[in-house]
Motif scaffolding. Structure first.
Motif, PDB file in Angstrom:
ATOM      1  N   ILE A 198       0.827  -1.200   0.000  1.00  0.00           N
ATOM      2  CA  ILE A 198       0.000   0.000   0.000  1.00  0.00           C
ATOM      3  C   ILE A 198       0.865   1.255   0.000  1.00  0.00           C
ATOM      4  O   ILE A 198       0.668   2.171  -0.786  1.00  0.00           O
ATOM      5  N   LYS A 199       1.849   1.246   0.877  1.00  0.00           N
ATOM      6  CA  LYS A 199       2.706   2.436   0.951  1.00  0.00           C
ATOM      7  C   LYS A 199       3.375   2.721  -0.390  1.00  0.00           C
ATOM      8  O   LYS A 199       3.406   3.850  -0.862  1.00  0.00           O
ATOM      9  N   ARG A 200       3.892   1.676  -0.999  1.00  0.00           N
ATOM     10  CA  ARG A 200       4.571   1.901  -2.262  1.00  0.00           C
ATOM     11  C   ARG A 200       3.623   2.462  -3.312  1.00  0.00           C
ATOM     12  O   ARG A 200       3.960   3.369  -4.077  1.00  0.00           O
ATOM     13  N   GLY A 201       2.404   1.913  -3.349  1.00  0.00           N
ATOM     14  CA  GLY A 201       1.420   2.411  -4.307  1.00  0.00           C
ATOM     15  C   GLY A 201       1.141   3.888  -4.083  1.00  0.00           C
ATOM     16  O   GLY A 201       1.098   4.675  -5.034  1.00  0.00           O
ATOM     17  N   GLN A 202       0.985   4.261  -2.828  1.00  0.00           N
ATOM     18  CA  GLN A 202       0.691   5.664  -2.551  1.00  0.00           C
ATOM     19  C   GLN A 202       1.872   6.561  -2.903  1.00  0.00           C
ATOM     20  O   GLN A 202       1.696   7.655  -3.428  1.00  0.00           O
ATOM     21  N   ASP A 203       3.068   6.074  -2.608  1.00  0.00           N
ATOM     22  CA  ASP A 203       4.249   6.875  -2.913  1.00  0.00           C
ATOM     23  C   ASP A 203       4.390   7.106  -4.414  1.00  0.00           C
ATOM     24  O   ASP A 203       4.690   8.209  -4.867  1.00  0.00           O
ATOM     25  N   ILE A 204       4.169   6.030  -5.173  1.00  0.00           N
ATOM     26  CA  ILE A 204       4.307   6.163  -6.622  1.00  0.00           C
ATOM     27  C   ILE A 204       3.261   7.125  -7.180  1.00  0.00           C
ATOM     28  O   ILE A 204       3.559   7.991  -8.002  1.00  0.00           O
ATOM     29  N   TYR A 205       2.046   6.990  -6.674  1.00  0.00           N
ATOM     30  CA  TYR A 205       0.981   7.893  -7.110  1.00  0.00           C
ATOM     31  C   TYR A 205       1.385   9.338  -6.804  1.00  0.00           C
ATOM     32  O   TYR A 205       1.261  10.238  -7.656  1.00  0.00           O
ATOM     33  N   GLY A 206       1.898   9.551  -5.615  1.00  0.00           N
ATOM     34  CA  GLY A 206       2.338  10.894  -5.221  1.00  0.00           C
ATOM     35  C   GLY A 206       3.406  11.435  -6.165  1.00  0.00           C
ATOM     36  O   GLY A 206       3.370  12.596  -6.582  1.00  0.00           O
ATOM     37  N   GLU A 207       4.343  10.565  -6.557  1.00  0.00           N
ATOM     38  CA  GLU A 207       5.395  11.015  -7.466  1.00  0.00           C
ATOM     39  C   GLU A 207       4.831  11.396  -8.823  1.00  0.00           C
ATOM     40  O   GLU A 207       5.278  12.361  -9.452  1.00  0.00           O
ATOM     41  N   GLN A 208       3.836  10.617  -9.261  1.00  0.00           N
ATOM     42  CA  GLN A 208       3.230  10.939 -10.556  1.00  0.00           C
ATOM     43  C   GLN A 208       2.550  12.303 -10.496  1.00  0.00           C
ATOM     44  O   GLN A 208       2.653  13.105 -11.433  1.00  0.00           O
ATOM     45  N   LEU A 209       1.863  12.571  -9.387  1.00  0.00           N
ATOM     46  CA  LEU A 209       1.216  13.874  -9.239  1.00  0.00           C
ATOM     47  C   LEU A 209       2.267  14.985  -9.231  1.00  0.00           C
ATOM     48  O   LEU A 209       2.127  16.015  -9.898  1.00  0.00           O
ATOM     49  N   GLN A 210       3.314  14.753  -8.485  1.00  0.00           N
ATOM     50  CA  GLN A 210       4.369  15.752  -8.361  1.00  0.00           C
ATOM     51  C   GLN A 210       4.938  16.117  -9.724  1.00  0.00           C
ATOM     52  O   GLN A 210       5.122  17.293 -10.049  1.00  0.00           O
ATOM     53  N   MET A 211       5.183  15.078 -10.492  1.00  0.00           N
ATOM     54  CA  MET A 211       5.740  15.288 -11.819  1.00  0.00           C
ATOM     55  C   MET A 211       4.816  16.164 -12.657  1.00  0.00           C
ATOM     56  O   MET A 211       5.272  17.069 -13.355  1.00  0.00           O
ATOM     57  N   ALA A 212       3.536  15.888 -12.577  1.00  0.00           N
ATOM     58  CA  ALA A 212       2.565  16.658 -13.355  1.00  0.00           C
ATOM     59  C   ALA A 212       2.593  18.127 -12.929  1.00  0.00           C
ATOM     60  O   ALA A 212       2.556  19.039 -13.771  1.00  0.00           O
ATOM     61  N   LEU A 213       2.656  18.331 -11.637  1.00  0.00           N
ATOM     62  CA  LEU A 213       2.636  19.707 -11.135  1.00  0.00           C
ATOM     63  C   LEU A 213       3.794  20.528 -11.680  1.00  0.00           C
ATOM     64  O   LEU A 213       3.694  21.750 -11.842  1.00  0.00           O
ATOM     65  N   GLU A 214       4.891  19.846 -11.955  1.00  0.00           N
ATOM     66  CA  GLU A 214       6.078  20.583 -12.370  1.00  0.00           C
ATOM     67  C   GLU A 214       6.128  20.865 -13.862  1.00  0.00           C
ATOM     68  O   GLU A 214       7.084  21.470 -14.358  1.00  0.00           O
ATOM     69  N   LEU A 215       5.102  20.403 -14.572  1.00  0.00           N
ATOM     70  CA  LEU A 215       5.068  20.676 -16.017  1.00  0.00           C
ATOM     71  C   LEU A 215       4.786  22.157 -16.272  1.00  0.00           C
ATOM     72  O   LEU A 215       4.303  22.871 -15.406  1.00  0.00           O
TER      73      LEU A 215
END
Lengths: 195, 195, 195, 195
Positions: free
Chosen positions: A65-82
């Motif tokens: 679960i933790k890994r899934g949430q972390d990866i999701y968070g990273e994907q969001l972060q990446m989008a924000l930086e576009l």
DNA sequence: GATGAATGAGTATTCATTCAT
DNA sequence: AATGAATGAATACTCATTCAT
């Protein structure tokens, strides 16, 4: 004879990840009824092997679960930086998230863990806390969109929740071969949160 | 003295329903890991009692799911028969569905049953079939809304899916005390599918 | 350069003894539920190490028992060869045996091995045989005492058994911090078998 | 249909005792390595049955130990209440205790439980406490004997310990067919604690 | 019908043992 | 030789289901 410590550690890390991958996929398909042996087979190992990396089934579940949430968070972060309009970032998020099957697996596991009484409250708290952090990223993006005019007005918290809900469930539908969520779906989704 | 057969049958029906109620609530909270005894306790009976109404745990689970889907279908049907604009009917559906806790329970059980490999394909087919019928009702309503101008243009199937997804997940969030979905949320939701 | 074979052999002997020491202490504390790894940790080695000195846990257990019995036998032998009255020799035995903690460990392991159905009858026979030899030494000493008037009359076999029983159990009590068996206890013991 | 509650309770009590009997005998023979299934087989039941009477193997073990200690205490109590010289009471205790095989079983289990690190300190404390109470009875009897001249002088605590040690170990020897402890042995034993 | 005793298949977990490095 | 990764047999414990009362 002493072994190559660096390599040993790296190998151990790799095997741990292999188990996590196997576990995510099996937990998603068989829910909390998953047997440790299912996971071991999926990882091409024996069940005893799993136990030398994770103390118990619950610990493994929590790690997944933790890994899934972390990866999701990273994907969001990446989008924000576009660069670009907020709505484009939402589009990016939607197609990114929908393109990876493992996201749906993680989400399904998350749902069961969180809407069920099977975990300690303490563990559930940690999971919710991470969920909140991820949602906070979406809320920022909603605000950005409301500022640049690409997102409709309204309570950013609620809009973020509705958006997250939509993409997460689309993942589920897609992976279970309900309705293929395609580009049109994403268009529609962007329009729905649009002004 | 002959027994009152009608009354016997009614009593039996009632007790069956009591078990279904208990089962829905426990299945929702403890997922497919629910024990028959949990259900019996919730119903204030012994576990043996449950078996004189349902042949097996799986049969009981399927009955719970079916009843949830049927009730949801009836709620949709009722909305369709109202007078007024389609968007008003959507609003009615949303507040109706969100107001009943048991809907969230049923939905949670449904999710687990359907996104999991634990049931036979045959059973899953039946469940999907009923799901499709319910969605068909929503599709009709979307079309009605597109005709009367209260719903945005776009593929009715996808719009119906998105709408259903939204209200079902809002139920979950609400029942688990995440974000209380209130009247504002419903407004927002209606706007999102609005033109 | 040829390796120093003698030294290699001595080293191997030493490591074997280290393992036996560790094993005796752990077997005594954790009984037959002892894990090989417990022993390895106590010996400051890995569990694999243990297996290059003993083929199996059972072989190790048997070696521990045998060594305990042999050492006990040597202690008795030494006492027999002293000058003086038999009762002095008994006193010597008692204080000698009681002064070494490892005797209690060995005895505890022995008890479990022998009063339990966990070993082959064949192995148990060997152990009993060695036990008989040790008791034979005590019987000789009893007879000697009856001859020199320092031990009471009665069946030497039974007297030997009672004496052995007493000192062995006193060891146990002492090591587990029940009643410290002190010089007074030994006096009492000698008086009890005295005339 | 309501059942006969009194009878149900009595039956339950009886079955509980049956399991305790089976458990005592198997624990004595196979030590703490005993499998629950061994006990179930000995009791002529399935292993599941055992678990409806005892929550865990540890709980069952503790119950076996407690019962053994309680019975031993009752036997001592009975002896104390006899008429006559203290030494006659000792003789009574010795022959009473030695005549019942189950005493040896209980003692063997007790030994392993108490001289081993496998139980919580808390549980071990309870066991020791009960042991102390039983020994206190022997101490009283020693004092009585020293008063009526049938027991030798010396620290009553140590004499009680030595006496207890002797009869308990004789039980073990007897049951494992080492040396049959017969009337002569008891005579000897009484003489040893005699004046 | 209602209960709960009894069974035994199923599962998480442990740990002796092997063996590649 | 020494280590520790890997395996799988063994075992405690659970729980769906049956059935006598």
């Amino acid at each position: 004879m002493p072994r190559n410590l660096l390599r040993d550690t790296q190998m151990r890390e790799k095997r741990r990840r292999d188990i996590l991958d196997a576990a995510a996929s099996v937990f998603a398909r068989r829910g909390l009824l998953t047997k440790i042996d299912d996971i071991a087979v999926e990882a091409g190992r024996s069940h005893g092997h799993v136990y030398s990396y994770f103390k118990s089934k619950e610990e493994l579940l929590l790690a997944v679960i933790k890994r899934g949430q972390d990866i999701y968070g990273e994907q969001l972060q990446m989008a924000l930086e576009l660069e670009g309009k907020a709505s484009d970032k939402f589009r990016y998020i939607a197609s990114k998230v929908l393109s990876q099957e493992s996201n749906a697996d993680s989400y399904m596991v998350l749902l069961q863990a969180i809407f069920t009484d099977l975990l300690d409250d303490e563990e559930k708290q940690k999971i919710r806390q991470r969920g909140k952090m991820n949602r906070q990223l979406l809320i920022e993006l909603i605000k950005e969109g409301q500022a640049d005019g690409s997102v409709r007005q309204g309570d950013p918290i609620q809009l973020a929740t509705l958006f997250a809900t939509l993409i997460q469930n689309l993942m589920l539908l897609k992976i279970r071969e309900y309705e293929p969520a395609n580009e049109t779906t994403i268009d529609l989704l962007i329009q729905m949160i649009g002004p």
